[in-house]
Scaffold this active site. Structure first.
Site, PDB file in Angstrom:
ATOM      1  N   LYS A  33      21.938  42.991  33.806  1.00 50.84           N
ATOM      2  CA  LYS A  33      22.573  44.041  34.593  1.00 50.84           C
ATOM      3  C   LYS A  33      24.086  43.854  34.562  1.00 50.84           C
ATOM      4  CE  LYS A  33      22.283  41.482  38.951  1.00 50.84           C
ATOM      5  NZ  LYS A  33      21.918  41.538  40.388  1.00 50.84           N
ATOM      6  N   TYR A 250      57.321  36.624  39.531  1.00 51.04           N
ATOM      7  CA  TYR A 250      57.398  37.482  40.711  1.00 51.04           C
ATOM      8  C   TYR A 250      57.363  36.658  41.994  1.00 51.04           C
ATOM      9  CZ  TYR A 250      56.628  41.804  38.060  1.00 51.04           C
ATOM     10  OH  TYR A 250      56.745  42.874  37.205  1.00 51.04           O
TER      11      TYR A 250
END
Length: 354
Positions: A33, A250
């Site tokens: 799945k 950052y």
């Protein structure tokens, strides 16, 4: 071409399937799945098709993709059906269905299937998510038999804490299941990945290996012999030197403790590598462990090359795989390997051992 890629080792996938079936005994549905937990459902199913006893997916659309690709083994829909018209597709494509609530039985009662349905009847043995309660199970089983529309019925349940070997919840669920299903005929299925590895008392006729197929051990630290299937990697695309005290990336989260040689790597959170990973997260450069430094950005990340003088432009950077367990990365961001593997995207997928 951007060097970021996910290398999928199909030989390792087969190794893990055979190991699961050997440890459990009986038969095993390979759970593919969610695009085989991010590894590519079609490619993984094809690699296992010659050997697997069957497959399990979440819902109908996932099963139809496998059938369209030529997969002929039994396929179980773990969520069952949602609407009456899905039964036509279930019959047409010879699919098996889980029944876990009363509305699904009502749909079967009102249907006129051309062939008997193969049903896995799910009991809620303590997870309290899906399935019939113990005192409801026998009546549900009887309704299915009385409908005249069901062939075989496999009895099943699902564990909430099988990956915690020192917690008694799994043993309690096994006891609850055995008590409620006593004297009911038919095969049983209890064991997910954790139970295959850690709970022999839960081994029955069918196993349902999921995450262990992909080599992400549900019980980290145990010598279970699993082989990682996915290696997430990229390469160093630029190098710079920054002095002691200089910020990087950052938010200037990282400041160099010393003069630091920084490798810029073409991979980021848009590829599925978590932004929240802290400085010091292990990475492997040309097979040698070093560390992540600076915040992961959308397309790029930075690694410490100071103690790796032989590393340079084009050096291979493994984010997880044989050298860096994906479980270690998951722990660093307080999640599980399932989520990381399912979230890999945008990178090139390359398969070996097909």
């Amino acid at each position: 071409m951007r060097p970021s890629r996910a290398l999928i080792d199909l030989d390792a996938l087969r190794h893990n399937y055979f190991l699961a079936r050997h440890l459990h005994g009986g038969r095993a549905l390979a759970v593919v799945k969610a695009n085989a937990y991010g590894h590519g459902a079609l490619e993984c199913a094809r690699a296992l098709a010659a050997d697997a006893d069957g497959f399990a997916v979440a819902f109908l659309e996932e099963a139809l993709e496998l059938r369209a690709a030529g997969i002929e083994q039994p396929i179980l829909l773990l969520e069952g059906i949602f609407m009456p018209d899905e039964l036509d597709e279930v019959i047409r494509h010879d699919l098996w269905i889980v029944v876990h609530h009363a509305e699904q039985i009502r749909i079967i009662d009102h249907a006129k299937p051309a062939l008997p349905l193969e049903v896995w009847l799910k009991m809620n043995s303590g997870m309290n998510r899906a399935g019939f309660l113990p005192h409801e199970l026998r009546a549900a089983w009887q309704r299915l038999k009385d409908s005249g529309k069901v062939g075989g019925i496999t009895l099943m349940s699902h564990f909430a804490r099988a990956d915690e070997p020192h917690v008694i919840a799994t043993a309690e669920q096994v006891t609850a299941f055995d008590s409620a299903t006593r004297d009911l005929p038919g095969p049983r299925s209890l064991a997910n990945s954790g139970a295959i590895l850690g709970w022999p008392a839960a081994h029955r006729d069918w196993a349902r290996p999921g995450i262990l197929l992909y080599g992400a051990d549900p019980m980290p630290g145990e010598p279970n012999g699993l082989r990682p299937v996915m290696t997430l990697e990229s390469a160093v695309i630029a190098i710079r030197e920054i002095p002691a005290g200089a910020p990087l990336g950052y938010g200037a989260r990282f400041h160099a403790e010393r003069a630091t040689r920084v490798g810029l790597v073409a991979l980021g959170y848009a590829d599925g590598y978590p932004r929240a990973l802290p400085d010091g997260t292990p990475v492997a450069v040309d097979g040698i462990r070093t560390r992540l430094i600076g915040r992961v950005s959308m397309d790029l990340l930075t690694v410490d090359l100071t103690d790796l003088p032989d590393a340079g432009l084009g050096s291979r950077v493994e984010l997880w795989g044989a050298n860096i367990p994906v479980n270690r990365i998951a722990e660093a961001v307080n999640t599980i390997s399932y989520e990381l593997l399912c979230n890999v995207k945008r990178v090139r997928f390359e398969y070996s051992g097909g």
